[in-house]
Design a protein around this motif. Structure first.
Motif, PDB file in Angstrom:
ATOM      1  N   ARG A 191       0.944  -1.238  -0.119  1.00  0.00           N
ATOM      2  CA  ARG A 191       0.075  -0.161   0.008  1.00  0.00           C
ATOM      3  C   ARG A 191       0.863   1.264   0.093  1.00  0.00           C
ATOM      4  N   THR A 192       0.299   2.252  -0.785  1.00  0.00           N
ATOM      5  CA  THR A 192       1.164   3.364  -0.783  1.00  0.00           C
ATOM      6  C   THR A 192       0.362   4.505   0.152  1.00  0.00           C
ATOM      7  N   VAL A 193       1.146   5.262   0.990  1.00  0.00           N
ATOM      8  CA  VAL A 193       0.571   6.081   1.863  1.00  0.00           C
ATOM      9  C   VAL A 193       0.770   7.367   0.896  1.00  0.00           C
ATOM     10  N   VAL A 194      -0.508   8.325   0.892  1.00  0.00           N
ATOM     11  CA  VAL A 194      -0.613   9.286   0.209  1.00  0.00           C
ATOM     12  C   VAL A 194      -0.951  10.620   0.969  1.00  0.00           C
ATOM     13  N   ALA A 195      -0.889  11.836   0.831  1.00  0.00           N
ATOM     14  CA  ALA A 195      -1.125  12.937   1.522  1.00  0.00           C
ATOM     15  C   ALA A 195      -2.568  13.406   1.691  1.00  0.00           C
ATOM     16  N   TRP A 196      -3.461  12.990   0.971  1.00  0.00           N
ATOM     17  CA  TRP A 196      -4.957  13.145   0.898  1.00  0.00           C
ATOM     18  C   TRP A 196      -5.648  12.041   1.753  1.00  0.00           C
ATOM     19  N   ARG A 197      -6.699  12.640   2.522  1.00  0.00           N
ATOM     20  CA  ARG A 197      -7.442  11.793   3.150  1.00  0.00           C
ATOM     21  C   ARG A 197      -8.124  10.283   2.553  1.00  0.00           C
ATOM     22  N   GLY A 198      -8.622  10.620   1.515  1.00  0.00           N
ATOM     23  CA  GLY A 198      -9.177   9.543   0.543  1.00  0.00           C
ATOM     24  C   GLY A 198      -9.587  10.460  -0.885  1.00  0.00           C
ATOM     25  N   ARG A 199     -10.571   9.580  -1.463  1.00  0.00           N
ATOM     26  CA  ARG A 199     -11.051   9.714  -2.658  1.00  0.00           C
ATOM     27  C   ARG A 199     -11.634  11.068  -2.904  1.00  0.00           C
ATOM     28  N   GLU A 248     -11.717  13.792  -0.921  1.00  0.00           N
ATOM     29  CA  GLU A 248     -10.753  14.708  -0.771  1.00  0.00           C
ATOM     30  C   GLU A 248     -10.124  15.062  -2.225  1.00  0.00           C
ATOM     31  N   TRP A 249      -9.485  14.107  -2.704  1.00  0.00           N
ATOM     32  CA  TRP A 249      -8.913  14.230  -4.087  1.00  0.00           C
ATOM     33  C   TRP A 249      -9.801  14.893  -5.104  1.00  0.00           C
ATOM     34  N   ASP A 250     -10.970  14.304  -5.163  1.00  0.00           N
ATOM     35  CA  ASP A 250     -12.145  14.794  -6.119  1.00  0.00           C
ATOM     36  C   ASP A 250     -12.518  16.249  -5.762  1.00  0.00           C
ATOM     37  N   GLU A 305     -10.945  -1.046   1.012  1.00  0.00           N
ATOM     38  CA  GLU A 305     -10.159  -1.743   0.276  1.00  0.00           C
ATOM     39  C   GLU A 305      -9.955  -0.979  -1.142  1.00  0.00           C
ATOM     40  N   GLU A 306     -11.434  -0.434  -1.546  1.00  0.00           N
ATOM     41  CA  GLU A 306     -11.363   0.006  -2.824  1.00  0.00           C
ATOM     42  C   GLU A 306     -10.650   1.584  -2.863  1.00  0.00           C
ATOM     43  N   GLU A 307     -11.039   2.309  -1.486  1.00  0.00           N
ATOM     44  CA  GLU A 307     -10.274   3.544  -1.546  1.00  0.00           C
ATOM     45  C   GLU A 307      -8.617   3.484  -1.455  1.00  0.00           C
ATOM     46  N   GLU A 308      -8.129   2.451  -0.661  1.00  0.00           N
ATOM     47  CA  GLU A 308      -6.845   2.577  -0.597  1.00  0.00           C
ATOM     48  C   GLU A 308      -6.366   2.011  -1.951  1.00  0.00           C
ATOM     49  N   GLU A 309      -6.872   1.189  -2.832  1.00  0.00           N
ATOM     50  CA  GLU A 309      -6.496   1.050  -4.228  1.00  0.00           C
ATOM     51  C   GLU A 309      -6.490   2.164  -4.963  1.00  0.00           C
ATOM     52  N   ALA A 310      -7.657   2.949  -4.900  1.00  0.00           N
ATOM     53  CA  ALA A 310      -7.878   4.231  -5.532  1.00  0.00           C
ATOM     54  C   ALA A 310      -6.518   5.164  -5.378  1.00  0.00           C
ATOM     55  N   ASN A 311      -6.062   5.222  -4.051  1.00  0.00           N
ATOM     56  CA  ASN A 311      -5.069   6.146  -3.363  1.00  0.00           C
ATOM     57  C   ASN A 311      -3.754   5.794  -3.919  1.00  0.00           C
ATOM     58  N   THR A 312      -3.472   4.224  -4.170  1.00  0.00           N
ATOM     59  CA  THR A 312      -2.392   3.845  -4.831  1.00  0.00           C
ATOM     60  C   THR A 312      -2.181   4.245  -6.019  1.00  0.00           C
ATOM     61  N   GLU A 313      -3.194   4.311  -6.760  1.00  0.00           N
ATOM     62  CA  GLU A 313      -3.321   4.762  -8.186  1.00  0.00           C
ATOM     63  C   GLU A 313      -3.051   6.199  -8.628  1.00  0.00           C
ATOM     64  N   LEU A 314      -3.081   7.066  -7.340  1.00  0.00           N
ATOM     65  CA  LEU A 314      -2.992   8.553  -7.536  1.00  0.00           C
ATOM     66  C   LEU A 314      -1.633   8.882  -7.022  1.00  0.00           C
ATOM     67  N   ASP A 315      -0.794   7.857  -6.616  1.00  0.00           N
ATOM     68  CA  ASP A 315       0.532   8.334  -6.117  1.00  0.00           C
ATOM     69  C   ASP A 315       1.379   8.881  -7.401  1.00  0.00           C
ATOM     70  N   ASN A 316       2.729   9.072  -7.076  1.00  0.00           N
ATOM     71  CA  ASN A 316       3.475   9.801  -8.048  1.00  0.00           C
ATOM     72  C   ASN A 316       3.719   8.748  -9.111  1.00  0.00           C
ATOM     73  N   ASP A 317       3.829   7.568  -9.011  1.00  0.00           N
ATOM     74  CA  ASP A 317       4.053   6.717 -10.093  1.00  0.00           C
ATOM     75  C   ASP A 317       3.104   6.752 -11.091  1.00  0.00           C
ATOM     76  N   ALA A 318       1.840   6.952 -10.793  1.00  0.00           N
ATOM     77  CA  ALA A 318       0.700   7.310 -12.090  1.00  0.00           C
ATOM     78  C   ALA A 318       1.070   8.257 -12.900  1.00  0.00           C
ATOM     79  N   TRP A 319       1.727   9.426 -12.364  1.00  0.00           N
ATOM     80  CA  TRP A 319       2.206  10.244 -13.298  1.00  0.00           C
ATOM     81  C   TRP A 319       3.065   9.586 -14.242  1.00  0.00           C
ATOM     82  N   GLU A 320       3.817   9.038 -14.118  1.00  0.00           N
ATOM     83  CA  GLU A 320       4.822   8.464 -15.270  1.00  0.00           C
ATOM     84  C   GLU A 320       4.246   7.877 -16.100  1.00  0.00           C
TER      85      GLU A 320
END
Length: 185
Positions: free
Chosen positions: A8-16, A18-20, A170-185
């Motif tokens: 799992r990747t730790v991200v700065a936003w609380r969840g999906r 907040e990101w949206d 689990e769904e939200e954690e997967e979404a946060n994983t997608e939204l990490d810095n690697d997704a930008w590459e």
């Protein structure tokens, strides 16, 4: 044998949500809501530091320019410098990741990631030439923000639309994983 759970990747936003909310705030066109979204991005940056996705950072800097522009607090020359710095940083940061051992021309790198060549030329003028008109800087900002929306922000939404799951956490954690810095590459 037990199946290992993905890291799992730790991200700065609380969840999906907040990101949206931040994404909508940044692109809404209302200066007050944009400022609220910029404040939230600043909080993320203080938590996340250098791990902040480049696209989020670049979007925030460009939106900050638009908010300053709409406030009528800066003179034309100051706005050109503000937009200019944000545009130069965008082109440099986005193309930097594509640089290999040998130096590749920015125009070629821009073509590879579908950044309009005239934006690279604008960056060149801002860096090495005579400062362009404010109208051109504004247009460059709008084009780059549109590019970021289509290339990064919308892609994040598209990659994370889930069709109902029994376990929302689990769904939200997967979404946060997608939204990490690697997704930008």
């Amino acid at each position: 044998r037990r199946r290992l759970k993905p890291l799992r990747t730790v991200v700065a936003w609380r969840g999906r949500a907040e990101w949206d909310q931040v994404m909508v705030g940044l692109y809404c066109g209302d200066s007050r809501l944009q400022q609220d979204a910029l404040d939230r991005v600043s909080a993320w940056k203080s938590r996340y530091g250098q791990k902040m996705p480049l696209a989020v950072d670049c979007t925030a800097e460009l939106i900050r320019c638009k908010v300053l522009d709409s406030s009528d607090r800066l003179k034309s020359h100051e706005l050109i410098l503000s937009y200019g710095l944000a545009l130069v940083r965008f082109v440099n940061l986005i193309t930097e990741r594509k640089q290999k051992v040998a130096s590749i021309p920015l125009r070629q790198l821009a073509r590879e990631v579908d950044i309009p060549i005239w934006v690279v030329d604008l960056r060149h003028e801002l860096t090495h030439g005579k400062l362009p008109r404010l109208a051109l800087c504004r247009k460059g900002c709008d084009v780059v923000l549109d590019w970021l929306r289509k290339t990064y922000w919308s892609r994040q939404l598209g990659n994370n639309l889930c069709e109902g799951s029994e376990d929302e956490d689990e769904e939200e954690e997967e979404a946060n994983t997608e939204l990490d810095n690697d997704a930008w590459e």
